[in-house]
Structure formats: structure tokens, C-alpha cells
Scaffold this motif. Structure first.
Motif, PDB file in Angstrom:
ATOM      1  N   ARG A  23       0.083  -4.405   8.417  1.00 39.75           N
ATOM      2  CA  ARG A  23       0.910  -3.918   7.311  1.00 39.75           C
ATOM      3  C   ARG A  23       1.032  -4.939   6.205  1.00 39.75           C
ATOM      4  N   SER A  24       1.200  -6.192   6.642  1.00 36.48           N
ATOM      5  CA  SER A  24       1.475  -7.234   5.642  1.00 36.48           C
ATOM      6  C   SER A  24       0.344  -7.301   4.632  1.00 36.48           C
ATOM      7  N   ILE A  25      -0.904  -7.151   5.150  1.00 38.03           N
ATOM      8  CA  ILE A  25      -2.047  -7.256   4.239  1.00 38.03           C
ATOM      9  C   ILE A  25      -2.000  -6.104   3.235  1.00 38.03           C
ATOM     10  N   ILE A  26      -1.760  -4.906   3.751  1.00 38.58           N
ATOM     11  CA  ILE A  26      -1.748  -3.738   2.856  1.00 38.58           C
ATOM     12  C   ILE A  26      -0.665  -3.866   1.808  1.00 38.58           C
ATOM     13  N   ILE A  27       0.525  -4.277   2.278  1.00 36.75           N
ATOM     14  CA  ILE A  27       1.631  -4.403   1.333  1.00 36.75           C
ATOM     15  C   ILE A  27       1.317  -5.423   0.264  1.00 36.75           C
ATOM     16  N   SER A  28       0.757  -6.561   0.669  1.00 36.53           N
ATOM     17  CA  SER A  28       0.508  -7.571  -0.356  1.00 36.53           C
ATOM     18  C   SER A  28      -0.581  -7.113  -1.310  1.00 36.53           C
ATOM     19  N   ILE A  29      -1.578  -6.385  -0.772  1.00 36.07           N
ATOM     20  CA  ILE A  29      -2.626  -5.878  -1.670  1.00 36.07           C
ATOM     21  C   ILE A  29      -2.019  -4.936  -2.705  1.00 36.07           C
ATOM     22  N   VAL A  30      -1.164  -4.008  -2.231  1.00 40.15           N
ATOM     23  CA  VAL A  30      -0.544  -3.054  -3.157  1.00 40.15           C
ATOM     24  C   VAL A  30       0.260  -3.791  -4.209  1.00 40.15           C
ATOM     25  N   LEU A  31       1.065  -4.774  -3.757  1.00 37.02           N
ATOM     26  CA  LEU A  31       1.899  -5.517  -4.697  1.00 37.02           C
ATOM     27  C   LEU A  31       1.062  -6.241  -5.726  1.00 37.02           C
ATOM     28  N   VAL A  32      -0.002  -6.912  -5.241  1.00 36.75           N
ATOM     29  CA  VAL A  32      -0.854  -7.667  -6.167  1.00 36.75           C
ATOM     30  C   VAL A  32      -1.484  -6.724  -7.171  1.00 36.75           C
ATOM     31  N   LEU A  33      -1.941  -5.556  -6.687  1.00 37.76           N
ATOM     32  CA  LEU A  33      -2.561  -4.588  -7.601  1.00 37.76           C
ATOM     33  C   LEU A  33      -1.574  -4.139  -8.672  1.00 37.76           C
ATOM     34  N   VAL A  34      -0.354  -3.799  -8.212  1.00 40.62           N
ATOM     35  CA  VAL A  34       0.651  -3.323  -9.171  1.00 40.62           C
ATOM     36  C   VAL A  34       0.953  -4.409 -10.200  1.00 40.62           C
ATOM     37  N   LEU A  35       1.155  -5.639  -9.701  1.00 38.26           N
ATOM     38  CA  LEU A  35       1.477  -6.731 -10.618  1.00 38.26           C
ATOM     39  C   LEU A  35       0.325  -6.987 -11.582  1.00 38.26           C
ATOM     40  N   ALA A  36      -0.911  -6.906 -11.072  1.00 42.97           N
ATOM     41  CA  ALA A  36      -2.066  -7.150 -11.934  1.00 42.97           C
ATOM     42  C   ALA A  36      -2.133  -6.096 -13.031  1.00 42.97           C
ATOM     43  N   LEU A  37      -1.880  -4.839 -12.626  1.00 42.95           N
ATOM     44  CA  LEU A  37      -1.895  -3.755 -13.609  1.00 42.95           C
ATOM     45  C   LEU A  37      -0.848  -4.007 -14.684  1.00 42.95           C
ATOM     46  N   LEU A  38       0.364  -4.395 -14.212  1.00 39.42           N
ATOM     47  CA  LEU A  38       1.451  -4.612 -15.160  1.00 39.42           C
ATOM     48  C   LEU A  38       1.132  -5.794 -16.068  1.00 39.42           C
ATOM     49  N   TRP A  39       0.538  -6.832 -15.486  1.00 43.09           N
ATOM     50  CA  TRP A  39       0.186  -8.008 -16.270  1.00 43.09           C
ATOM     51  C   TRP A  39      -0.809  -7.635 -17.358  1.00 43.09           C
ATOM     52  N   TYR A  40      -1.779  -6.798 -16.952  1.00 40.85           N
ATOM     53  CA  TYR A  40      -2.804  -6.358 -17.900  1.00 40.85           C
ATOM     54  C   TYR A  40      -2.145  -5.591 -19.047  1.00 40.85           C
ATOM     55  N   LEU A  41      -1.254  -4.660 -18.674  1.00 40.77           N
ATOM     56  CA  LEU A  41      -0.589  -3.864 -19.702  1.00 40.77           C
ATOM     57  C   LEU A  41       0.281  -4.752 -20.574  1.00 40.77           C
TER      58      LEU A  41
ATOM     59  N   ILE B  35       9.121   3.343  -3.556  1.00 38.93           N
ATOM     60  CA  ILE B  35       9.904   3.466  -2.327  1.00 38.93           C
ATOM     61  C   ILE B  35       9.076   4.121  -1.224  1.00 38.93           C
ATOM     62  N   ILE B  36       8.298   5.151  -1.595  1.00 39.95           N
ATOM     63  CA  ILE B  36       7.465   5.817  -0.586  1.00 39.95           C
ATOM     64  C   ILE B  36       6.493   4.816   0.030  1.00 39.95           C
ATOM     65  N   LEU B  37       5.876   3.971  -0.809  1.00 39.05           N
ATOM     66  CA  LEU B  37       4.927   2.976  -0.312  1.00 39.05           C
ATOM     67  C   LEU B  37       5.581   2.054   0.701  1.00 39.05           C
ATOM     68  N   PHE B  38       6.747   1.528   0.322  1.00 36.65           N
ATOM     69  CA  PHE B  38       7.422   0.609   1.228  1.00 36.65           C
ATOM     70  C   PHE B  38       7.871   1.327   2.497  1.00 36.65           C
ATOM     71  N   PHE B  39       8.295   2.564   2.323  1.00 35.32           N
ATOM     72  CA  PHE B  39       8.770   3.350   3.456  1.00 35.32           C
ATOM     73  C   PHE B  39       7.640   3.558   4.460  1.00 35.32           C
ATOM     74  N   LEU B  40       6.450   3.881   3.946  1.00 33.52           N
ATOM     75  CA  LEU B  40       5.302   4.132   4.804  1.00 33.52           C
ATOM     76  C   LEU B  40       4.943   2.904   5.611  1.00 33.52           C
ATOM     77  N   THR B  41       5.018   1.736   4.949  1.00 31.52           N
ATOM     78  CA  THR B  41       4.558   0.541   5.634  1.00 31.52           C
ATOM     79  C   THR B  41       5.590  -0.004   6.614  1.00 31.52           C
ATOM     80  N   SER B  42       6.825   0.467   6.536  1.00 32.28           N
ATOM     81  CA  SER B  42       7.787  -0.011   7.532  1.00 32.28           C
ATOM     82  C   SER B  42       8.504   1.180   8.126  1.00 32.28           C
ATOM     83  N   TYR B  43       7.728   2.172   8.502  1.00 28.56           N
ATOM     84  CA  TYR B  43       8.256   3.473   8.888  1.00 28.56           C
ATOM     85  C   TYR B  43       9.380   3.368   9.910  1.00 28.56           C
TER      86      TYR B  43
END
Lengths: 331, 281
Positions: A11-29, B264-272
Motif C-alpha cells: 500500500r505504501s508504495i501505491i500511496i506514495s506514487i499517487v501522492l507524488v503524481l498529484v503533487l507533480a501535476l499541481l507543481w506543473y500547473l 478521500i476515496i483513494l485514501f479510503f481504498l488504501t487503508s480499507y
């Protein structure tokens, strides 16, 4: 879906990937928007608490006044009724270093005033700027703040009602107790009735949300000679309910905004909130184009009002001389 | 880093409120949904106390006490009058509507002497540190252990003949006191108070808790209390980015509710497994 969730060990890997992607997108914008800022135009941010007919009219007037000006680039931000979002939006404006902030409604203006010191602020639709702590008096702006306010002709409407229906004595008013505007409007009306010794008694009932309107109205309707719709967000949002109940009980109902008269209330001296938007746009031009200081610009007081009459008023037995100059609306 | 200053300020203001909600929903398992109005109550009663005694610290102390009373009242509705838990919160919520208006007889008031938003941050940091240290000491004590037990395994409390009414009362009281103090800090920071200042806070708090719960998986239990402010910070950072920078390009301001929902959905999914505990009683 369940086993996807249960067996997702990393999970940790997926979460950090999502966060990094979101932040990168926001940084770009973010960098995109910085380029945007370097253009020649004036950047203006407009924030309002929630959608509402009066606010819509003010924004419409604001836009109309700026129709032919191409030097302004305006961002519109809706806070969806949450005060905490206003803080985020205003700080965002500050972060982007805009040239001017337009704040509609009282909480928006108060937060802008508190958070921003070096960007001019133009407030719109604040019923009492001195009470709200925005300016010291109405003759001049204060530091970086100036704006527009309106003086509702509520008492004038009530007086007109008395002229049209001389036997009217008990007037019912519903209002929402959590709105600053409504409370001060009622105080004003009461003071003026006492000062002019008008032979009318205001029967007040407060509600906290739209569900309570019908019971509150039914509990008082038998003692009333007329109903007065003041400009209250909660009450106006169930306008049709008010109008239907009044017509079922054959009680005259009059309003303090033009939109309600279009829909079936009998008459009003209505302010045009468009005027306030137009005035705000003019103040903005004076600050940005003519380089005036906000503290030198007096508060614009919107007190031009227009008599609007609904067609159904003509069915009543009234003195038609009073309303011969009015604009007649309705189907 | 300018970009982090607003979310940091917001995290400092709201983390006490989120901590209160965490205590109620996770530790006590008491779904007290009066949060929005308790927050407004704290905010508006703070201005009231501040006008009458002119001392910031004393006023915040008074707000803490009155917030405690509100929470105690809610818990008594449940334990003495046997009203269902969810309804207790609703009752307090609607009562506070009227009480908040009684303070000034008007919904919006501005602070008499203005404290600039930068100065207020110092006060906010001090109050935060004091209260979080206080809470971490409290939770280690016997009382704190009982508070933790009452949500997870109330049968054990009965076994040991612990007075569960009092434990619930103190737990609820402290949680609501934290929420009220958070409201007081908001009026210091914003320089005014409005009866609708707390609208939407419960939902935002739950969202922040879900993010914090994600982080808690990786840390031992004794650090959990300090992860709440981190979760609040991450949530507000994301919201700030969305609100501030997504107005250009793809999306506009009206879409940000949608985006916060997706986060919230994303976080919810990853810590269901952990997240669903928050909303099941």
C-alpha cells in the motif's frame, strides 16, 4: 474488489506514487499559472460565500461593466458556504500575488481584510461595513480596503403597503436568525416605525432552516393582514411556498427584492444589485488603472430604488394613482 | 516555502478539532455529530469572553470549560436519559443553534482589538503544544486507558466495575472542549466570528482522520497522537493546491469538491480495514 484491497501488501508504495503524481501535476500547473501571471493583464480574484440571486446580480453587473475592458483577468471563486474555504481561497489569492481582491458578502470581506495587507480589497454586498470592522466610516476607505454597500428601502416598501392597504395593521415577517443582514434589517424597520409612528405592527418569527418555514407560517397566518418578505437567503429560497400559502389564505404578500415580484409577490421598491456590481467594477478601475489609493475612495452606497409591481396587484381594490409610474411585471 | 504556509496555519488551527473528533469517533465510539456547532460555539463564546475580560489565555480557558460542559451534556443525554447515541449529537447540535445566537443577538461579530494573523500564530502554536502534551499525558493515565477501552471493549469496564458513565462524560467533555478551543483559535486568527463558521468541519475532520490513519499503520501506537496534525496538514495541503492552482488549466473552482471526494476515496481504498472503523459503531 475486496481481495484487491485485502491482498494489497504494498500500500505504501501505491500511496506514495499517487501522492507524488498529484503533487507533480499541481507543481506543473503552478508553473503554468506563474507564466500566466507574467502577462500584461491585471489579475483580479473575486470570492463569494455561496450562490444567491443578489450575488449573481452583483457579479452580472460587475461583468457587464468590464465587458469592453480587456486589461482585466478575473478569477471567480465559490466557497460553497464554508467559511474555512474562504480562508484557503483568499490565501491562495495572496500566494499568487494578485493585483486586487473583490470580496462579496460579509465573512469573505472580513477574512480578506484580516489576511491581506498589501493587496487592495473591494468589498461588495456588506450590509454594515463599519460594524463588520472593515472601515472606520463610510466617507473613506481604510488602509487597503474600500467597497460598496446597499441601503435597502425596506421601510419605504412598508410605507407604500400602508398607503395601498390602509386597513393593514399586523404584518408578518419570517427571517432566519443566523443571518446578520436579516437581523439588522428588522432592527432598522422597527426603529423607523417607532420614529415615524406608522400604525403598523411587525409580527416576527425566526426559523433556522427551510423545513421550519411552513409550520412557522401556519402558526401565525390567521392573525396577519399582510406578509412582508425581507431579503433573507433562507426565506427567499422557499419563495414559492410563501407565495402559495399567502394566496391560499388570500393575504397580500409584498417583497423587498425584484426577483420575488417577478415570481408573484405584489410589489416592492427594489434595489438593483447590479448597480453595486457596476460600482465595484468602477472602484476597481480607479484603483488599478488610475492608481488611486483605496483609503481615498469613499464607500459607494447603493440607494437607487425602483418600484416594481406584479400584474396581480391590479386585481386588488387600490388607489391606482400611487403605482402609475411603476414597472409592471409578471405573466 | 511560501506554498506550505497556508496549509500549515490551517493545520495548526484545525488539528485540535480533528483530535476531538478522533477521540469521539475512534476512541469512545460515540458518534457525536454536533461538531460543526460546537466549533461555532467555541468561536463565538471566545469573542464574548474576550470582550468581557480582555485576556486571551483566560478566555481560552473559559472556552475549554464551556466546551467541556457541552460535551458532558451530550454524554448525559445518552447515559442518563437513554437517548440513542446519534440522536444525542443531533439534539446538542440544534440546541447550540439558538445558544450561539444568544451571545450577541446577532450572527456576526468582529473582534474588538485586532490581533494580526501572524501574531495569532504564536498563540495558536502554544495552545496546540500545551493541549497535545496534556492529551498525551492524559491518555497514558488510568483514566485515558478507560477512555480507550470504553469504545473498544465496554464489557471489560463493567467487569472491573469502572464507572463507565463518568468515563464517557469526561471523554466526551474533553473531546468537545478541544473542538471549542479550536473554534476559539479560528476567531483569533480570522479576527471575527460568525455562527456559520463551523459549517462542514465534521466532514473535513473525518477526511483528515482517514489520512492520519493511513500514516498510523507505519508507526508504533505511542506516536499516533502526533500523527493527527500531520494528516490534517496533508489534507489541507492537497485542498489548497487544488483550490489555488487548478482554477487554471483543466478544472475550475466548482470542481474542487469533486476532487476532495476523490482524494478521500483513494485514501479510503488504501487503508480499507482501518478507515471503515471510523464510520462503524
Amino acid at each position: 474488489m475486496n481481495h484487491f484491497v485485502y491482498y494489497m501488501k504494498n500500500r505504501s508504495i501505491i500511496i506514495s506514487i499517487v501522492l507524488v503524481l498529484v503533487l507533480a501535476l499541481l507543481w506543473y500547473l503552478n508553473s503554468e499559472s506563474n507564466n500566466y501571471n507574467q502577462s500584461e493583464k491585471f489579475q483580479v480574484g473575486l470570492v463569494y460565500l455561496v450562490k444567491h440571486p443578489a450575488i449573481d446580480q452583483a457579479i452580472e453587473g460587475f461583468k457587464e461593466e468590464l465587458k469592453n475592458d480587456t486589461v482585466f483577468n478575473i478569477e471567480y471563486a465559490n466557497a460553497f458556504g464554508e467559511v474555512k474555504n474562504v480562508n484557503t481561497i483568499v490565501n491562495g489569492f495572496k500566494q499568487k500575488d494578485l493585483d486586487l481582491i473583490v470580496a462579496l458578502t460579509t465573512p469573505c470581506a472580513q477574512i480578506s481584510e484580516q489576511m491581506v495587507d498589501n493587496i487592495p480589497i473591494v468589498f461588495v454586498g456588506v450590509s454594515d461595513p463599519v460594524e463588520a470592522g472593515l472601515v472606520k466610516d463610510l466617507n473613506n476607505g481604510f488602509e487597503n480596503v474600500t467597497g460598496t454597500t446597499s441601503k435597502d428601502p425596506n421601510y419605504e416598501t412598508l410605507e407604500l403597503a400602508k398607503k395601498l392597504f390602509p386597513e393593514m395593521k399586523r404584518v408578518g415577517v419570517l427571517y432566519s436568525s443566523s443571518e446578520a443582514n436579516s437581523v439588522s434589517i428588522l432592527e432598522n424597520i422597527d426603529n423607523k416605525i417607532a420614529a415615524n409612528s406608522l400604525d403598523v405592527e411587525i409580527i416576527k418569527k425566526s426559523v433556522t432552516n427551510t423545513i421550519e418555514i411552513l409550520p412557522a407560517l401556519n402558526s401565525m397566518i390567521n392573525d396577519l393582514d399582510a406578509i412582508f418578505l425581507i431579503n433573507d437567503n433562507t426565506i427567499i429560497s422557499s419563495l414559492d411556498l410563501m407565495l402559495n400559502t399567502a394566496s391560499d389564505n388570500e393575504i397580500p404578500i409584498f417583497a423587498s427584492d425584484i426577483e420575488s415580484v417577478n415570481k408573484g409577490a405584489l410589489f416592492t421598491y427594489g434595489l438593483n444589485y447590479k448597480d453595486e456590481g457596476v460600482a465595484a467594477a468602477q472602484i476597481m478601475k480607479r484603483i488599478l488603472v488610475e492608481n488611486k489609493k483605496p483609503s481615498e475612495i469613499p464607500i459607494y452606497i447603493n440607494s437607487k430604488y425602483y418600484l416594481h409591481v406584479n400584474k396581480s396587484l391590479l386585481n386588488y381594490d387600490i388607489d391606482s394613482n400611487i403605482i402609475d409610474k411603476a414597472k409592471v411585471v409578471g405573466e | 516555502m511560501n506554498i506550505f504556509s497556508t496549509p500549515l496555519n490551517e493545520a495548526l488551527i484545525y488539528s485540535l478539532c480533528v483530535y476531538g473528533v478522533y477521540l469521539l469517533f475512534r476512541q469512545l465510539r460515540f458518534p457525536d455529530i454536533s461538531t460543526d456547532n460546537v466549533f461555532s460555539f467555541g468561536s463565538i463564546s471566545f469573542v464574548f469572553f474576550f470582550i468581557s475580560n480582555d485576556s486571551l489565555i483566560l478566555s481560552i480557558l473559559l472556552v475549554f470549560l464551556s466546551g467541556f460542559l457541552v460535551g458532558a451534556f451530550t454524554s448525559l443525554l445518552y447515559s442518563k436519559f437513554k437517548i440513542p447515541k446519534l440522536l444525542c449529537g443531533v439534539i446538542t447540535y440544534s440546541i447550540l443553534f439558538s445558544i450561539n445566537l444568544k451571545f450577541f443577538n446577532k450572527p456576526n461579530v468582529s473582534m474588538p482589538s485586532r490581533i494580526s494573523s501572524e501574531e495569532s500564530i504564536v498563540l495558536i502554536v502554544i495552545i496546540n503544544v500545551v493541549l497535545i502534551v496534556f492529551m498525551s499525558i492524559l491518555l497514558k493515565s488510568k483514566l485515558g486507558k478507560s477512555i480507550n477501552t470504553i469504545g473498544n471493549n465496554p464489557a471489560i469496564l463493567k467487569e472491573f466495575r469502572a464507572p463507565s458513565t463518568w468515563v464517557l462524560l469526561i471523554g466526551c467533555g474533553i473531546a468537545n472542549a478541544l473542538i471549542a478551543v479550536s473554534g476559539a483559535l479560528t476567531s483569533v486568527h480570522f479576527g471575527f466570528s460568525d455562527v456559520s463558521i463551523g459549517v462542514g468541519l465534521l466532514i473535513n475532520s473525518v477526511a483528515a482522520i482517514i489520512i492520519s490513519e493511513n500514516l498510523m499503520i507505519y508507526f508504533p501506537k505511542r506516536y499516533h497522537i502526533f500523527l493527527i496534525p500531520v494528516g490534517v496538514f496533508i489534507y489541507h495541503l492537497l485542498l489548497f493546491m487544488v483550490i489555488t492552482y487548478l482554477s487554471f488549466g483543466l478544472l475550475d473552482y466548482t470542481d474542487y469538491k469533486l476532487i476532495s471526494g476523490v482524494i478521500i476515496i483513494l485514501f479510503f481504498l488504501t487503508s480499507y480495514k482501518r478507515a471503515k472503523d471510523i464510520i462503524s459503531f
